[in-house]
Write a protein that holds these residues in place. Structure first.
Motif, short mmCIF file in Angstrom:
data_model
loop_
_atom_site.label_atom_id
_atom_site.label_comp_id
_atom_site.label_asym_id
_atom_site.label_seq_id
_atom_site.Cartn_x
_atom_site.Cartn_y
_atom_site.Cartn_z
N THR A 24 3.08 0.37 -6.43
CA THR A 24 2.67 1.31 -5.38
C THR A 24 1.16 1.33 -5.22
N THR A 25 0.46 1.41 -6.36
CA THR A 25 -1.00 1.41 -6.31
C THR A 25 -1.53 0.12 -5.68
N GLY A 26 -0.94 -1.00 -6.07
CA GLY A 26 -1.37 -2.29 -5.53
C GLY A 26 -1.13 -2.39 -4.03
N PHE A 27 0.07 -1.99 -3.58
CA PHE A 27 0.39 -2.08 -2.17
C PHE A 27 -0.48 -1.14 -1.33
N VAL A 28 -0.72 0.08 -1.83
CA VAL A 28 -1.56 1.02 -1.10
C VAL A 28 -3.00 0.51 -1.04
N SER A 29 -3.48 -0.07 -2.13
CA SER A 29 -4.84 -0.62 -2.14
C SER A 29 -4.98 -1.75 -1.14
N LEU A 30 -3.98 -2.63 -1.08
CA LEU A 30 -4.01 -3.72 -0.10
C LEU A 30 -3.95 -3.18 1.32
N GLY A 31 -3.16 -2.14 1.54
CA GLY A 31 -3.09 -1.53 2.86
C GLY A 31 -4.42 -0.92 3.27
N MET A 32 -5.07 -0.22 2.34
CA MET A 32 -6.37 0.38 2.64
C MET A 32 -7.42 -0.70 2.91
N TRP A 33 -7.34 -1.79 2.17
CA TRP A 33 -8.28 -2.90 2.41
C TRP A 33 -8.09 -3.48 3.80
N GLN A 34 -6.84 -3.60 4.24
CA GLN A 34 -6.58 -4.12 5.58
C GLN A 34 -7.06 -3.14 6.65
N VAL A 35 -6.96 -1.83 6.39
CA VAL A 35 -7.50 -0.84 7.33
C VAL A 35 -9.02 -1.00 7.44
N SER A 216 -1.12 -4.95 11.53
CA SER A 216 0.24 -5.32 11.12
C SER A 216 0.31 -5.57 9.62
N TYR A 217 -0.75 -6.17 9.06
CA TYR A 217 -0.78 -6.39 7.62
C TYR A 217 -0.82 -5.05 6.88
N ALA A 218 -1.62 -4.11 7.37
CA ALA A 218 -1.72 -2.79 6.73
C ALA A 218 -0.36 -2.09 6.75
N ILE A 219 0.31 -2.13 7.90
CA ILE A 219 1.62 -1.49 8.01
C ILE A 219 2.60 -2.12 7.03
N THR A 220 2.54 -3.45 6.89
CA THR A 220 3.42 -4.14 5.96
C THR A 220 3.20 -3.68 4.53
N TRP A 221 1.93 -3.61 4.10
CA TRP A 221 1.64 -3.19 2.73
C TRP A 221 2.05 -1.74 2.49
N PHE A 222 1.77 -0.86 3.45
CA PHE A 222 2.16 0.54 3.28
C PHE A 222 3.69 0.68 3.25
N ALA A 223 4.38 -0.12 4.06
CA ALA A 223 5.84 -0.09 4.06
C ALA A 223 6.39 -0.54 2.71
N MET A 224 5.76 -1.55 2.10
CA MET A 224 6.20 -2.02 0.79
C MET A 224 5.95 -0.96 -0.28
N ALA A 225 4.84 -0.19 -0.13
CA ALA A 225 4.58 0.91 -1.06
C ALA A 225 5.66 1.98 -0.92
N ALA A 226 6.02 2.31 0.33
CA ALA A 226 7.05 3.31 0.57
C ALA A 226 8.40 2.84 0.04
N MET A 227 8.71 1.56 0.22
CA MET A 227 9.97 1.02 -0.27
C MET A 227 10.02 1.05 -1.80
N THR A 228 8.88 0.78 -2.42
CA THR A 228 8.82 0.85 -3.89
C THR A 228 9.13 2.25 -4.37
N LEU A 229 8.53 3.27 -3.72
CA LEU A 229 8.79 4.66 -4.09
C LEU A 229 10.26 5.04 -3.82
N PHE A 230 10.81 4.52 -2.74
CA PHE A 230 12.21 4.79 -2.42
C PHE A 230 13.13 4.22 -3.50
N MET A 231 12.88 2.98 -3.90
CA MET A 231 13.69 2.35 -4.94
C MET A 231 13.51 3.07 -6.28
N TYR A 232 12.31 3.56 -6.53
CA TYR A 232 12.07 4.31 -7.76
C TYR A 232 12.86 5.62 -7.73
#
Length: 260
Positions: A24-35, A216-232
């Motif tokens: 989650t931390t990694g995906f959010v960091s990548l999303g923020m970097w893309q923003v 689109s890259y930022a949305i993808t990374w944030f979506a992967m972070a949300a999916m990780t939290l959902f699976m958790y």
């Protein structure tokens, strides 16, 4: 409460929790970097559009060369006057919307003795030989866009062969040094299109469309972070963290070591 305490003492709980936190931390960091990259790209596009549309200004003189930077100066609309040194013309292979061919770079010697490389434009492969073209003579005025030297190649680009006088990128320092041109500006100028649209070289072909997929890259990374939290969350649900475990049949009492 007792069930939760028993759950959090299991090694699997901590392993999965640590992995979920890391992802989650990694995906959010990548999303923020893309923003961050998105706003940087939008600012770049705005600056380039403003510079291209601005009135021409004199190309930087020798006293200004040391302060030229890509962020502050590239794509400035400039003008300069001098005489082309046609005998020192350089051809650089390039693919374009008109097909494969060559950029024609010719040094322009100004009245103060300084030299600026001018990208006079594109020619198809059959016009690479200067003998097949009429070179400009006498004093000329060139308007165009200031460009920064391409000192570094791309991942799959071929290295320059300075000894053989073959260049595959517009490395102005290498070109002017090999040709013995001095003092030479550290930049070059993409000449704008001439009045004759059928003339060669074909100027005005500077690529000004910047690829911008950061949103689109930022949305993808944030979506992967949300999916990780959902699976958790599903993992915690099946472990019984929120009540009776969904992974155990009704009425089944698990031993303390079960599911370890």
């Amino acid at each position: 409460m007792a069930d939760r305490l028993s759950i959090i003492t299991r090694p699997r709980f901590w392993i999965v929790s640590a992995l979920a936190a890391l992802l989650t931390t990694g995906f959010v960091s990548l999303g923020m970097w893309q923003v961050h990259r998105l706003y940087w790209k939008l600012d770049l596009i705005h600056k380039v559009d403003a510079r291209v549309a601005a009135a021409v200004v004199p190309a930087p003189a020798k006293s200004e060369w040391g302060s030229i930077t890509q962020s502050n100066d590239e794509y400035r609309h400039v003008t300069l006057t001098g005489m082309f040194l046609n005998e020192d013309e350089v051809q650089i292979y390039t693919p374009t919307v008109l097909g494969p061919g060559y950029w024609i770079l010719t040094p322009l010697k100004r009245d103060d003795g300084t030299v600026v490389m001018i990208n006079r434009g594109f020619v198809p492969e059959n016009l690479k030989d200067p003998a097949k073209r009429t070179p400009p003579q006498g004093v000329v005025t060139v308007n165009g866009l200031l460009r920064i030297s391409e000192d570094r190649g791309w991942l799959f680009s071929r290295p320059n062969d300075a000894e053989g006088k073959k260049w595959f990128r517009r490395d102005i320092g290498s070109i002017t040094k090999t040709l013995g041109l001095s003092p030479a500006a550290p930049y070059f100028v993409d000449q704008e299109a001439g009045s004759d649209p059928s003339a060669w070289p074909r100027g005005g072909m500077t690529v000004l469309n910047f690829r911008n997929s950061h949103l689109s890259y930022a949305i993808t990374w944030f979506a992967m972070a949300a999916m990780t939290l959902f699976m958790y969350g599903i993992f915690l649900r099946f472990e019984g963290f929120f009540g009776k475990s969904r992974a155990r049949p009704e009425g089944h009492e698990a031993d303390d070591d079960e599911w370890e």
